[in-house]
Design a protein around this motif. Structure first.
Motif, PDB file in Angstrom:
ATOM      1  N   ASP A   1      -1.461 -11.169 -12.995  1.00  0.00           N
ATOM      2  CA  ASP A   1      -0.580 -10.684 -11.933  1.00  0.00           C
ATOM      3  C   ASP A   1       0.664 -11.556 -11.944  1.00  0.00           C
ATOM      4  N   ALA A   2       1.577 -11.284 -11.020  1.00  0.00           N
ATOM      5  CA  ALA A   2       2.747 -12.137 -10.811  1.00  0.00           C
ATOM      6  C   ALA A   2       2.562 -12.876  -9.488  1.00  0.00           C
ATOM      7  N   LEU A   3       2.876 -14.166  -9.487  1.00  0.00           N
ATOM      8  CA  LEU A   3       2.697 -15.006  -8.300  1.00  0.00           C
ATOM      9  C   LEU A   3       3.979 -15.772  -8.010  1.00  0.00           C
ATOM     10  N   CYS A   4       4.102 -16.258  -6.776  1.00  0.00           N
ATOM     11  CA  CYS A   4       5.170 -17.212  -6.497  1.00  0.00           C
ATOM     12  C   CYS A   4       4.824 -18.520  -7.206  1.00  0.00           C
ATOM     13  N   HIS A   5       5.790 -19.390  -7.365  1.00  0.00           N
ATOM     14  CA  HIS A   5       5.566 -20.609  -8.145  1.00  0.00           C
ATOM     15  C   HIS A   5       4.497 -21.493  -7.507  1.00  0.00           C
ATOM     16  N   ARG A   6       4.533 -21.610  -6.184  1.00  0.00           N
ATOM     17  CA  ARG A   6       3.568 -22.495  -5.508  1.00  0.00           C
ATOM     18  C   ARG A   6       2.139 -21.999  -5.691  1.00  0.00           C
ATOM     19  N   CYS A   7       1.917 -20.707  -5.492  1.00  0.00           N
ATOM     20  CA  CYS A   7       0.568 -20.166  -5.651  1.00  0.00           C
ATOM     21  C   CYS A   7       0.120 -20.236  -7.109  1.00  0.00           C
ATOM     22  N   ASN A   8       1.034 -20.005  -8.038  1.00  0.00           N
ATOM     23  CA  ASN A   8       0.682 -20.077  -9.452  1.00  0.00           C
ATOM     24  C   ASN A   8       0.241 -21.489  -9.840  1.00  0.00           C
ATOM     25  N   CYS A   9       0.912 -22.500  -9.298  1.00  0.00           N
ATOM     26  CA  CYS A   9       0.535 -23.889  -9.592  1.00  0.00           C
ATOM     27  C   CYS A   9      -0.860 -24.190  -9.053  1.00  0.00           C
ATOM     28  N   ARG A  10      -1.154 -23.716  -7.823  1.00  0.00           N
ATOM     29  CA  ARG A  10      -2.470 -23.967  -7.249  1.00  0.00           C
ATOM     30  C   ARG A  10      -3.566 -23.272  -8.050  1.00  0.00           C
ATOM     31  N   VAL A  11      -3.356 -21.993  -8.350  1.00  0.00           N
ATOM     32  CA  VAL A  11      -4.354 -21.232  -9.091  1.00  0.00           C
ATOM     33  C   VAL A  11      -4.580 -21.848 -10.472  1.00  0.00           C
ATOM     34  N   SER A  12      -3.494 -22.226 -11.138  1.00  0.00           N
ATOM     35  CA  SER A  12      -3.609 -22.844 -12.464  1.00  0.00           C
ATOM     36  C   SER A  12      -4.413 -24.143 -12.394  1.00  0.00           C
TER      37      SER A  12
ATOM     38  N   LEU B   1       8.116  -9.001 -13.644  1.00  0.00           N
ATOM     39  CA  LEU B   1       8.400  -9.582 -12.336  1.00  0.00           C
ATOM     40  C   LEU B   1       9.091  -8.569 -11.422  1.00  0.00           C
ATOM     41  N   LEU B   2       9.987  -7.767 -11.978  1.00  0.00           N
ATOM     42  CA  LEU B   2      10.645  -6.734 -11.187  1.00  0.00           C
ATOM     43  C   LEU B   2       9.642  -5.699 -10.686  1.00  0.00           C
ATOM     44  N   ALA B   3       8.642  -5.401 -11.513  1.00  0.00           N
ATOM     45  CA  ALA B   3       7.633  -4.417 -11.136  1.00  0.00           C
ATOM     46  C   ALA B   3       6.578  -4.993 -10.187  1.00  0.00           C
ATOM     47  N   HIS B   4       6.512  -6.321 -10.094  1.00  0.00           N
ATOM     48  CA  HIS B   4       5.532  -6.988  -9.225  1.00  0.00           C
ATOM     49  C   HIS B   4       6.272  -8.038  -8.385  1.00  0.00           C
ATOM     50  N   PRO B   5       7.041  -7.605  -7.388  1.00  0.00           N
ATOM     51  CA  PRO B   5       7.933  -8.515  -6.666  1.00  0.00           C
ATOM     52  C   PRO B   5       7.263  -9.382  -5.604  1.00  0.00           C
ATOM     53  N   THR B   6       6.044  -9.011  -5.196  1.00  0.00           N
ATOM     54  CA  THR B   6       5.410  -9.694  -4.072  1.00  0.00           C
ATOM     55  C   THR B   6       4.162 -10.434  -4.505  1.00  0.00           C
ATOM     56  N   CYS B   7       4.062 -11.708  -4.159  1.00  0.00           N
ATOM     57  CA  CYS B   7       2.890 -12.529  -4.500  1.00  0.00           C
ATOM     58  C   CYS B   7       1.666 -12.003  -3.739  1.00  0.00           C
ATOM     59  N   PRO B   8       0.587 -11.648  -4.429  1.00  0.00           N
ATOM     60  CA  PRO B   8      -0.586 -11.096  -3.761  1.00  0.00           C
ATOM     61  C   PRO B   8      -1.360 -12.116  -2.920  1.00  0.00           C
ATOM     62  N   ILE B   9      -1.044 -13.397  -3.072  1.00  0.00           N
ATOM     63  CA  ILE B   9      -1.756 -14.419  -2.306  1.00  0.00           C
ATOM     64  C   ILE B   9      -1.044 -14.724  -0.994  1.00  0.00           C
ATOM     65  N   CYS B  10       0.258 -14.997  -1.066  1.00  0.00           N
ATOM     66  CA  CYS B  10       0.980 -15.423   0.137  1.00  0.00           C
ATOM     67  C   CYS B  10       2.005 -14.417   0.632  1.00  0.00           C
ATOM     68  N   GLY B  11       2.324 -13.398  -0.173  1.00  0.00           N
ATOM     69  CA  GLY B  11       3.315 -12.410   0.215  1.00  0.00           C
ATOM     70  C   GLY B  11       4.742 -12.811  -0.076  1.00  0.00           C
ATOM     71  N   GLY B  12       4.932 -13.954  -0.726  1.00  0.00           N
ATOM     72  CA  GLY B  12       6.268 -14.428  -1.062  1.00  0.00           C
ATOM     73  C   GLY B  12       6.829 -13.724  -2.290  1.00  0.00           C
ATOM     74  N   ILE B  13       8.030 -14.141  -2.689  1.00  0.00           N
ATOM     75  CA  ILE B  13       8.690 -13.565  -3.858  1.00  0.00           C
ATOM     76  C   ILE B  13       8.092 -14.153  -5.129  1.00  0.00           C
ATOM     77  N   THR B  14       7.807 -13.303  -6.087  1.00  0.00           N
ATOM     78  CA  THR B  14       7.188 -13.787  -7.329  1.00  0.00           C
ATOM     79  C   THR B  14       8.216 -14.472  -8.228  1.00  0.00           C
ATOM     80  N   ASN B  15       7.740 -15.524  -8.886  1.00  0.00           N
ATOM     81  CA  ASN B  15       8.559 -16.268  -9.849  1.00  0.00           C
ATOM     82  C   ASN B  15       7.877 -16.411 -11.200  1.00  0.00           C
ATOM     83  N   ASP B  16       6.545 -16.406 -11.190  1.00  0.00           N
ATOM     84  CA  ASP B  16       5.767 -16.705 -12.392  1.00  0.00           C
ATOM     85  C   ASP B  16       4.796 -15.578 -12.710  1.00  0.00           C
ATOM     86  N   ILE B  17       4.511 -15.411 -13.993  1.00  0.00           N
ATOM     87  CA  ILE B  17       3.488 -14.463 -14.431  1.00  0.00           C
ATOM     88  C   ILE B  17       2.190 -15.244 -14.648  1.00  0.00           C
TER      89      ILE B  17
END
Length: 218
Positions: free
Chosen positions: A44-55, A17-33
């Protein structure tokens, strides 16, 4: 180097997460792998909201062992009602997944076409709600939607006496699995007065706990 999510330690996840700080979908802060569920490979690493949608978008393309996740289920219920899957707000998510809207619709329709078996499950209402340890009674497969509605109306008969029931109508694949719990696409119902009954049970439990805590020596 390929990474498998299930083998990553807590420290490895934090480092990723430290190495991938920016969500590639929305540009927000990453929370989830994010990882591909069939292969377990980290994507990749995503913010929680984008990760939930993609999942949810991915899970809608697979028959689940239990129930579709909320959004995946919503997509399938909407498709059952209208014959269309609305992907207007998922353009960036589909691009991230490497799928066009037409490709996604084709795969989605193929999954939905497998949901041919109708079942009705029911269980007694409790303050715990429906959990993974809930024991269900089940009938089916049923002939058609009319037959499923007949079972639902019988279970919801106002002349019934308590216990109140949670009732789940499902559409499941014809894959030979005799599931002991609701599976795949679910429509949730309950008997009249069930919600009021739950609230009364919770109030009674709270009162009992209060009385117990108020006893001398507690």
């Amino acid at each position: 180097m390929e990474l498998h999510y299930s083998t990553m330690s807590s420290s490895a996840k934090k480092a990723y997460l430290l190495a991938h700080p920016t969500c590639p979908i929305c540009g927000g802060i990453t929370n989830d792998i994010d990882h591909e569920h069939p292969t377990d490979l980290v994507r990749d690493a995503l913010c929680h909201r984008c990760n939930c949608r993609v999942s949810s978008l991915e899970r809608a393309l697979m028959i689940p062992t239990r129930l579709f996740q909320t959004m995946a289920g919503d997509l399938h219920r909407g498709y059952a009602r209208t014959g269309r899957v609305n992907l207007a707000r998922f353009a960036d998510d589909l691009s991230y997944l490497g799928l066009t809207e037409d490709e996604y619709r084709s795969r989605f329709a193929a999954v939905h076409a497998q949901l041919t078996q109708r079942y009705v499950y029911w269980t007694e209402v409790t303050t715990e709600g429906m959990t993974r340890s809930t024991t269900w009674t089940k009938t089916g497969p049923l002939l058609d939607e009319e037959e499923a509605q007949k079972v639902l109306h019988r279970l919801q008969d106002p002349a019934r006496v308590p216990p109140h029931l949670y009732i789940v109508l499902t559409l499941e694949p014809d894959d030979g699995i005799n599931s002991p719990f609701p599976r795949a696409l679910a429509y949730i119902h309950h008997t009249p007065g069930a919600i009021t009954n739950v609230m009364e049970l919770r109030r009674a439990e709270a009162a009992a706990l209060h009385t117990e805590s108020a006893r001398p020596g507690r």
